[in-house]
Design a protein around this motif. Structure first.
Motif, PDB file in Angstrom:
ATOM      1  N   CYS A  95      -2.116   7.314  -3.246  1.00  0.00           N
ATOM      2  CA  CYS A  95      -1.529   8.852  -2.455  1.00  0.00           C
ATOM      3  C   CYS A  95      -2.017   9.523  -2.203  1.00  0.00           C
ATOM      4  O   CYS A  95      -3.175  10.090  -3.451  1.00  0.00           O
ATOM      5  CB  CYS A  95      -0.152   9.140  -3.544  1.00  0.00           C
ATOM      6  SG  CYS A  95      -0.376   9.750  -5.568  1.00  0.00           S
ATOM      7  N   ALA A  96      -1.942  10.982  -1.642  1.00  0.00           N
ATOM      8  CA  ALA A  96      -2.298  11.555  -1.423  1.00  0.00           C
ATOM      9  C   ALA A  96      -2.630  12.892  -2.385  1.00  0.00           C
ATOM     10  O   ALA A  96      -1.566  12.706  -3.684  1.00  0.00           O
ATOM     11  CB  ALA A  96      -1.924  12.221  -0.224  1.00  0.00           C
ATOM     12  N   PRO A  97      -3.322  13.754  -2.654  1.00  0.00           N
ATOM     13  CA  PRO A  97      -2.975  14.890  -3.743  1.00  0.00           C
ATOM     14  C   PRO A  97      -2.104  15.463  -3.412  1.00  0.00           C
ATOM     15  O   PRO A  97      -1.684  16.174  -4.766  1.00  0.00           O
ATOM     16  CB  PRO A  97      -4.640  15.807  -2.883  1.00  0.00           C
ATOM     17  CG  PRO A  97      -5.333  14.626  -2.186  1.00  0.00           C
ATOM     18  CD  PRO A  97      -4.829  13.515  -1.965  1.00  0.00           C
ATOM     19  N   GLU A  98      -1.719  15.710  -2.742  1.00  0.00           N
ATOM     20  CA  GLU A  98      -0.096  16.994  -2.458  1.00  0.00           C
ATOM     21  C   GLU A  98       0.877  16.034  -2.955  1.00  0.00           C
ATOM     22  O   GLU A  98       1.697  16.842  -2.600  1.00  0.00           O
ATOM     23  CB  GLU A  98      -0.671  17.580  -1.310  1.00  0.00           C
ATOM     24  CG  GLU A  98       0.518  16.617  -0.084  1.00  0.00           C
ATOM     25  CD  GLU A  98      -1.061  16.093   0.884  1.00  0.00           C
ATOM     26  OE1 GLU A  98      -1.157  15.455   1.419  1.00  0.00           O
ATOM     27  OE2 GLU A  98      -2.136  15.955   0.031  1.00  0.00           O
ATOM     28  N   ARG A 152      -2.955   2.247  -9.454  1.00  0.00           N
ATOM     29  CA  ARG A 152      -3.088   1.317  -7.755  1.00  0.00           C
ATOM     30  C   ARG A 152      -2.078   2.511  -7.238  1.00  0.00           C
ATOM     31  O   ARG A 152      -2.780   2.902  -6.272  1.00  0.00           O
ATOM     32  CB  ARG A 152      -1.806   0.068  -8.033  1.00  0.00           C
ATOM     33  CG  ARG A 152      -1.487  -0.334  -6.325  1.00  0.00           C
ATOM     34  CD  ARG A 152      -3.256  -0.530  -5.854  1.00  0.00           C
ATOM     35  NE  ARG A 152      -2.739  -0.931  -4.528  1.00  0.00           N
ATOM     36  CZ  ARG A 152      -3.846  -0.538  -4.100  1.00  0.00           C
ATOM     37  NH1 ARG A 152      -4.855  -0.153  -3.575  1.00  0.00           N
ATOM     38  NH2 ARG A 152      -3.722  -1.550  -2.315  1.00  0.00           N
ATOM     39  N   ALA A 153      -1.013   3.178  -8.090  1.00  0.00           N
ATOM     40  CA  ALA A 153      -0.259   4.504  -6.893  1.00  0.00           C
ATOM     41  C   ALA A 153      -1.326   5.986  -7.016  1.00  0.00           C
ATOM     42  O   ALA A 153      -0.964   6.106  -5.694  1.00  0.00           O
ATOM     43  CB  ALA A 153       1.046   4.990  -8.036  1.00  0.00           C
ATOM     44  N   ASN A 176      10.183  11.647  -2.250  1.00  0.00           N
ATOM     45  CA  ASN A 176       8.373  11.110  -2.235  1.00  0.00           C
ATOM     46  C   ASN A 176       7.700  12.299  -1.335  1.00  0.00           C
ATOM     47  O   ASN A 176       8.488  12.629   0.269  1.00  0.00           O
ATOM     48  CB  ASN A 176       8.461   9.713  -1.258  1.00  0.00           C
ATOM     49  CG  ASN A 176       7.156   9.388  -0.825  1.00  0.00           C
ATOM     50  OD1 ASN A 176       5.869   9.562  -2.193  1.00  0.00           O
ATOM     51  ND2 ASN A 176       7.222   8.060  -0.360  1.00  0.00           N
ATOM     52  N   GLY A 177       6.086  12.115  -0.712  1.00  0.00           N
ATOM     53  CA  GLY A 177       5.341  13.547  -0.321  1.00  0.00           C
ATOM     54  C   GLY A 177       6.084  14.794  -0.681  1.00  0.00           C
ATOM     55  O   GLY A 177       6.696  15.009  -1.729  1.00  0.00           O
ATOM     56  N   ASN A 221       0.654  -1.002  -0.013  1.00  0.00           N
ATOM     57  CA  ASN A 221      -0.070  -0.031  -0.324  1.00  0.00           C
ATOM     58  C   ASN A 221       0.929   1.324   0.073  1.00  0.00           C
ATOM     59  O   ASN A 221      -0.080   2.179   0.090  1.00  0.00           O
ATOM     60  CB  ASN A 221      -1.574   0.116   1.460  1.00  0.00           C
ATOM     61  CG  ASN A 221      -2.226  -0.847   1.477  1.00  0.00           C
ATOM     62  OD1 ASN A 221      -2.266  -1.457  -0.099  1.00  0.00           O
ATOM     63  ND2 ASN A 221      -2.454  -1.911   1.868  1.00  0.00           N
ATOM     64  N   ASN A 222       2.423   1.360  -0.103  1.00  0.00           N
ATOM     65  CA  ASN A 222       2.772   2.241  -0.572  1.00  0.00           C
ATOM     66  C   ASN A 222       2.910   2.872  -2.038  1.00  0.00           C
ATOM     67  O   ASN A 222       3.620   2.017  -3.033  1.00  0.00           O
ATOM     68  CB  ASN A 222       4.123   2.100   0.040  1.00  0.00           C
ATOM     69  CG  ASN A 222       5.388   3.476  -0.052  1.00  0.00           C
ATOM     70  OD1 ASN A 222       5.568   4.166  -0.768  1.00  0.00           O
ATOM     71  ND2 ASN A 222       6.324   2.776   0.137  1.00  0.00           N
TER      72      ASN A 222
END
Length: 332
Positions: free
Chosen positions: A235-238, A230-231, A306-307, A203-204
């Motif tokens: 993943c978050a919108p930001e 899947r990504a 990432n992030g 789930n990463n």
């Protein structure tokens, strides 16, 4: 008060051809060199020693972050600079790098990575990406990820108000020239490590993103599309690379001749990232009317921190390639 210092940290294996160029480029720019060797059988360690590096031997366990962190434990500098053997610092930028080290209010610096389609700096540049390559030497800042290892996540986790800056300092990267890819069998190596990571972290979203990139390199566009979707779900919108998922997804769908799905992928991307005009250029869409006409484009493959939010997006580089600038809360 003593001046801030810079430690270059590297991981290497059988890099006797590349390493001299890399280490020559940082002379005068860094104060110490830490080289973590994961099992060289050529002259790599001797070359590193000749340049004054502290050489640490570790057994390769398939985990790039682990090897990187071994080097961090040895570093004594105020800042960590990390490079690979197939990279070199633009030597005219050495003093600029030193000047940035004086800014102790910052936690990290993005350097401009020029990815070349050849093995020398005059070869064509396919993409230019700002990547977090220099950061403060603090015990809580450690790499994560068996492959495409990242430092940004641990910095932001340890210090949510961390401050970053995008510089114009150039790093030349030659690792994805045809000869180097063949020599190191990078695609298969990367794919294997990513499969292991996905088994452990299904789930990463980041390994899904990187797995999609590897499948695109293999021309396995159906598999790439599955990991892109899947990504996007995970993943978050930001997330800093989210806009790239839309572009790469559209490219795969176009190559699969699934034109309506490609148009829908771009439309969704433009809803979330209206400033990302690559998607408009990619399919020639009119977002206000929801119409699209497909046309081909050559997408650039690259990994990003990432992030964080996609703070800057810009476009256009020679030979039809697209320049994507994606950063984490960068202070510019």
């Amino acid at each position: 008060m003593s001046k801030p210092t810079i430690s270059l940290c590297m991981i290497v294996k059988n890099e006797e051809k590349q390493l001299p160029r890399c280490l020559s480029s940082v002379q005068g720019a860094v104060d110490e060199i830490i080289v973590v060797d994961t099992g060289s059988t050529d002259g790599t360690r001797e070359i590193a020693s000749r340049f004054g590096a502290k050489v640490c031997r570790v057994e390769w366990n398939g985990d790039f972050a682990f090897a990187r962190n071994v080097g961090l434990l040895q570093a004594k500098g105020t800042w960590i600079l990390f490079l690979d053997a197939d990279e070199e610092l633009e030597q005219s930028h050495a003093q600029e790098l030193r000047a940035y080290a004086e800014h102790l209010e910052l936690d990290g610096l993005f350097l401009q990575i020029h990815n070349h389609n050849g093995d020398h700096r005059d070869s064509p540049t396919a993409t230019i990406n700002p990547i977090l390559r220099m950061f403060r030497n603090r015990p809580e800042y450690r790499f994560k990820g068996k492959i495409h290892e990242q430092i940004a996540e641990s910095i932001v986790s340890a210090k949510p108000d961390a401050s970053f800056h995008i510089t114009s300092i150039c790093i030349h990267h030659y690792g994805y020239s045809g000869e180097e890819v063949a020599r190191k069998n990078k695609i298969e190596r990367n794919a294997g490590l990513l499969r292991e990571q996905l088994e452990q972290e299904p789930n990463n979203p980041f390994p899904h993103y990187n797995m999609a990139v590897e499948y695109m390199r293999m021309n396995r566009f159906e598999d790439a599309t599955a990991h892109i979707r899947r990504a996007l779900d995970l993943c978050a919108p930001e997330t800093s690379y989210r806009h790239l998922l839309f572009k790469y997804g559209a490219r795969c769908l176009l190559l699969l001749k699934r034109y309506e799905e490609a148009a829908a992928m771009c439309s969704q991307g433009l809803e979330e990232c209206p400033e990302y005009t690559d998607l408009v250029r990619f399919i020639g869409s009119d977002p206000s009317r929801g119409r699209a006409q497909t046309r081909g484009a050559d997408g650039a493959h690259s990994s990003h921190p990432n992030g964080g939010s996609a703070g800057a997006l810009s476009h256009g580089i020679g030979n039809g390639h697209l320049l994507v600038l994606s950063c984490i809360r960068a202070a510019v």
